[in-house]
Design a protein around this motif. Structure first.
Motif, PDB file in Angstrom:
ATOM      1  N   ALA A 123       0.857  -1.181   0.000  1.00  0.00           N
ATOM      2  CA  ALA A 123       0.000   0.000   0.000  1.00  0.00           C
ATOM      3  C   ALA A 123       0.898   1.239   0.000  1.00  0.00           C
ATOM      4  CB  ALA A 123      -0.893  -0.016   1.234  1.00  0.00           C
ATOM      5  N   PRO A 124       0.394   2.390  -0.449  1.00  0.00           N
ATOM      6  CA  PRO A 124       1.229   3.594  -0.486  1.00  0.00           C
ATOM      7  C   PRO A 124       1.814   3.942   0.886  1.00  0.00           C
ATOM      8  CG  PRO A 124      -0.793   3.945  -1.726  1.00  0.00           C
ATOM      9  CD  PRO A 124      -0.953   2.633  -1.009  1.00  0.00           C
ATOM     10  N   ILE A 125       3.091   4.277   0.880  1.00  0.00           N
ATOM     11  CA  ILE A 125       3.808   4.690   2.089  1.00  0.00           C
ATOM     12  C   ILE A 125       4.191   6.154   1.930  1.00  0.00           C
ATOM     13  CG2 ILE A 125       5.872   4.326   3.496  1.00  0.00           C
ATOM     14  CD1 ILE A 125       5.888   1.426   2.441  1.00  0.00           C
ATOM     15  N   THR A 126       3.833   6.994   2.885  1.00  0.00           N
ATOM     16  CA  THR A 126       4.149   8.422   2.812  1.00  0.00           C
ATOM     17  C   THR A 126       5.111   8.798   3.923  1.00  0.00           C
ATOM     18  OG1 THR A 126       2.013   8.974   1.800  1.00  0.00           O
ATOM     19  CG2 THR A 126       3.216  10.768   2.869  1.00  0.00           C
ATOM     20  N   THR A 127       6.199   9.466   3.545  1.00  0.00           N
ATOM     21  CA  THR A 127       7.221   9.895   4.498  1.00  0.00           C
ATOM     22  C   THR A 127       7.407  11.399   4.399  1.00  0.00           C
ATOM     23  OG1 THR A 127       8.372   7.786   4.253  1.00  0.00           O
ATOM     24  CG2 THR A 127       9.618   9.604   5.218  1.00  0.00           C
ATOM     25  N   LEU A 128       7.469  12.057   5.546  1.00  0.00           N
ATOM     26  CA  LEU A 128       7.664  13.511   5.584  1.00  0.00           C
ATOM     27  C   LEU A 128       9.147  13.843   5.623  1.00  0.00           C
ATOM     28  CD1 LEU A 128       4.907  14.601   8.149  1.00  0.00           C
ATOM     29  CD2 LEU A 128       4.792  14.563   5.647  1.00  0.00           C
ATOM     30  N   VAL A 129       9.515  14.927   4.950  1.00  0.00           N
ATOM     31  CA  VAL A 129      10.891  15.419   4.958  1.00  0.00           C
ATOM     32  C   VAL A 129      10.935  16.677   5.820  1.00  0.00           C
ATOM     33  CG1 VAL A 129      12.815  16.251   3.562  1.00  0.00           C
ATOM     34  CG2 VAL A 129      11.255  14.530   2.630  1.00  0.00           C
ATOM     35  N   ASN A 130      11.831  16.696   6.790  1.00  0.00           N
ATOM     36  CA  ASN A 130      11.968  17.852   7.681  1.00  0.00           C
ATOM     37  C   ASN A 130      12.814  18.919   6.980  1.00  0.00           C
ATOM     38  OD1 ASN A 130      12.621  19.706   9.725  1.00  0.00           O
ATOM     39  ND2 ASN A 130      12.454  18.116  11.302  1.00  0.00           N
ATOM     40  N   LEU A 131      12.148  19.945   6.446  1.00  0.00           N
ATOM     41  CA  LEU A 131      12.871  20.959   5.686  1.00  0.00           C
ATOM     42  C   LEU A 131      13.822  21.777   6.556  1.00  0.00           C
ATOM     43  CD1 LEU A 131      10.054  22.301   3.320  1.00  0.00           C
ATOM     44  CD2 LEU A 131      11.869  20.675   2.800  1.00  0.00           C
ATOM     45  N   SER A 132      13.437  22.004   7.806  1.00  0.00           N
ATOM     46  CA  SER A 132      14.279  22.851   8.662  1.00  0.00           C
ATOM     47  C   SER A 132      15.617  22.194   8.969  1.00  0.00           C
ATOM     48  CB  SER A 132      13.541  23.183   9.967  1.00  0.00           C
ATOM     49  OG  SER A 132      13.312  21.996  10.722  1.00  0.00           O
ATOM     50  N   ARG A 133      15.657  20.867   8.908  1.00  0.00           N
ATOM     51  CA  ARG A 133      16.905  20.155   9.192  1.00  0.00           C
ATOM     52  C   ARG A 133      17.569  19.617   7.929  1.00  0.00           C
ATOM     53  NH1 ARG A 133      15.011  16.495  14.413  1.00  0.00           N
ATOM     54  NH2 ARG A 133      14.442  18.242  15.791  1.00  0.00           N
ATOM     55  N   ARG A 134      17.008  19.961   6.787  1.00  0.00           N
ATOM     56  CA  ARG A 134      17.542  19.493   5.508  1.00  0.00           C
ATOM     57  C   ARG A 134      17.711  17.968   5.528  1.00  0.00           C
ATOM     58  NH1 ARG A 134      22.282  23.162   3.251  1.00  0.00           N
ATOM     59  NH2 ARG A 134      21.550  22.092   1.369  1.00  0.00           N
ATOM     60  N   PRO A 154       6.505  30.404   4.258  1.00  0.00           N
ATOM     61  CA  PRO A 154       6.940  31.778   3.992  1.00  0.00           C
ATOM     62  C   PRO A 154       8.471  31.889   4.008  1.00  0.00           C
ATOM     63  CG  PRO A 154       5.163  31.735   5.608  1.00  0.00           C
ATOM     64  CD  PRO A 154       5.606  30.320   5.419  1.00  0.00           C
ATOM     65  N   ASN A 155       8.990  32.738   3.115  1.00  0.00           N
ATOM     66  CA  ASN A 155      10.434  33.002   3.036  1.00  0.00           C
ATOM     67  C   ASN A 155      11.260  31.724   2.789  1.00  0.00           C
ATOM     68  OD1 ASN A 155       9.945  35.786   3.680  1.00  0.00           O
ATOM     69  ND2 ASN A 155       9.771  35.176   5.849  1.00  0.00           N
ATOM     70  N   THR A 156      10.654  30.735   2.163  1.00  0.00           N
ATOM     71  CA  THR A 156      11.362  29.483   1.855  1.00  0.00           C
ATOM     72  C   THR A 156      11.276  29.206   0.355  1.00  0.00           C
ATOM     73  OG1 THR A 156      10.932  28.505   4.029  1.00  0.00           O
ATOM     74  CG2 THR A 156      11.416  26.989   2.229  1.00  0.00           C
ATOM     75  N   THR A 157      12.419  28.901  -0.207  1.00  0.00           N
ATOM     76  CA  THR A 157      12.468  28.544  -1.630  1.00  0.00           C
ATOM     77  C   THR A 157      13.104  27.169  -1.775  1.00  0.00           C
ATOM     78  OG1 THR A 157      12.701  30.871  -2.303  1.00  0.00           O
ATOM     79  CG2 THR A 157      13.326  29.185  -3.908  1.00  0.00           C
ATOM     80  N   ILE A 158      12.360  26.278  -2.410  1.00  0.00           N
ATOM     81  CA  ILE A 158      12.886  24.938  -2.695  1.00  0.00           C
ATOM     82  C   ILE A 158      13.293  24.920  -4.168  1.00  0.00           C
ATOM     83  CG2 ILE A 158      12.380  22.466  -2.787  1.00  0.00           C
ATOM     84  CD1 ILE A 158      10.257  22.939  -0.633  1.00  0.00           C
ATOM     85  N   ASP A 194      16.483  20.302  -1.545  1.00  0.00           N
ATOM     86  CA  ASP A 194      17.399  21.433  -1.349  1.00  0.00           C
ATOM     87  C   ASP A 194      16.595  22.693  -1.068  1.00  0.00           C
ATOM     88  OD1 ASP A 194      19.622  19.864  -1.826  1.00  0.00           O
ATOM     89  OD2 ASP A 194      19.567  20.199  -3.997  1.00  0.00           O
ATOM     90  N   ALA A 195      16.638  23.095   0.174  1.00  0.00           N
ATOM     91  CA  ALA A 195      15.972  24.335   0.587  1.00  0.00           C
ATOM     92  C   ALA A 195      16.979  25.161   1.384  1.00  0.00           C
ATOM     93  CB  ALA A 195      14.742  24.019   1.444  1.00  0.00           C
ATOM     94  N   GLY A 196      16.697  26.438   1.533  1.00  0.00           N
ATOM     95  CA  GLY A 196      17.616  27.313   2.248  1.00  0.00           C
ATOM     96  C   GLY A 196      17.606  27.063   3.747  1.00  0.00           C
ATOM     97  N   ALA A 197      18.503  27.791   4.445  1.00  0.00           N
ATOM     98  CA  ALA A 197      18.575  27.669   5.907  1.00  0.00           C
ATOM     99  C   ALA A 197      17.274  28.149   6.531  1.00  0.00           C
ATOM    100  CB  ALA A 197      19.755  28.488   6.428  1.00  0.00           C
ATOM    101  N   ASN A 198      16.920  27.506   7.646  1.00  0.00           N
ATOM    102  CA  ASN A 198      15.692  27.839   8.381  1.00  0.00           C
ATOM    103  C   ASN A 198      14.441  27.711   7.514  1.00  0.00           C
ATOM    104  OD1 ASN A 198      17.246  28.582  10.717  1.00  0.00           O
ATOM    105  ND2 ASN A 198      17.684  30.554   9.719  1.00  0.00           N
TER     106      ASN A 198
END
Length: 223
Positions: A123-134, A154-158, A194-198
């Motif tokens: 069955a589909p498995i969904t995993t979250l990626v923690n952007l703040s910790r890259r 806000p203020n985040t560019t991927i 690949d996202a910026g810091a914070n």
């Protein structure tokens, strides 16, 4: 009196001899008929088994590896199309003894066996990626594609998504989308967003894990 007894004994002996001859001829005919039928059945059963497990079969992903979805859709009509020798008698195809398709009512016949694997998906498995910790996530071997959903805060560019250092999604102006990415099935894959810091927002990856079961395919033909 003795002559009459001898005549009676001779008559009985002739009756027994005749009966034995009839039985012997009948058994011989049956044996010959069975001998003539067995090669036909074996040839047909072998041909069907070979065709079902071939690398270019419509129910395999490679030689001796069956696609579970295609196997579930197999019926008598499709079996005849896939393996024309299946029309040479009553036929049963089974996996580990469980019938998956049958035409006619084979009561005996000849059975041919093949060791196979059956490939399916979880069955589909969904995993979250923690952007703040890259953070990165690792997908198991055999996953050929995945769905990636990117919702930057806000203020985040991927700007990109990488699979084993190969860029699979990219947009200099920023990604905010759901897309399907294609991966190599022959090795595990590490995905990195690949996202910026914070960075804030949400990124999730959805995929189906491959499942491989070892089975025994049997083909019985009763001509």
């Amino acid at each position: 009196m003795r002559g009459q007894t001898n005549l009676i004994a001779l008559a009985v002996a002739l009756v027994l001899l005749t009966g034995a001859t009839v039985v012997g001829v009948t058994l011989a005919d049956s044996a010959l008929a069975g001998a003539d039928r067995d090669p036909v059945e074996r040839h047909a059963a072998t041909a069907v088994a070979d065709r079902l497990t071939a690398a270019d079969s419509r129910i395999t992903v490679r030689a001796n590896a069956l696609n579970a979805t295609a196997v579930d859709a197999l019926n008598a009509s499709r079996l005849s199309d896939l393996a024309p020798p299946a029309t040479e008698g009553d036929v049963r195809v089974a996996l580990d003894g469980a019938t998956i398709v049958e035409r006619g009512a084979p009561g005996g016949g000849t059975t041919v066996r093949r060791a196979v694997v059956v490939r399916s998906r979880s069955a589909p498995i969904t995993t979250l990626v923690n952007l703040s910790r890259r953070s990165t996530i690792r997908l198991p071997r055999g996953v050929g594609r995945a769905s990636v959903t990117l919702s930057p805060g806000p203020n985040t560019t991927i700007r990109s998504v990488r699979a084993n250092d190969r860029v699979v999604l990219s947009d200099g102006a920023g990604l905010n989308t759901t897309a399907t990415i294609h991966l190599s099935r022959f090795a595990p894959t590490t995905l990195r967003v690949d996202a910026g810091a914070n960075a804030t927002g949400r990124a999730e990856v959805t995929y189906r894990r491959p499942i491989v079961d070892e089975r025994v395919l049997t083909v019985t033909v009763d001509a």
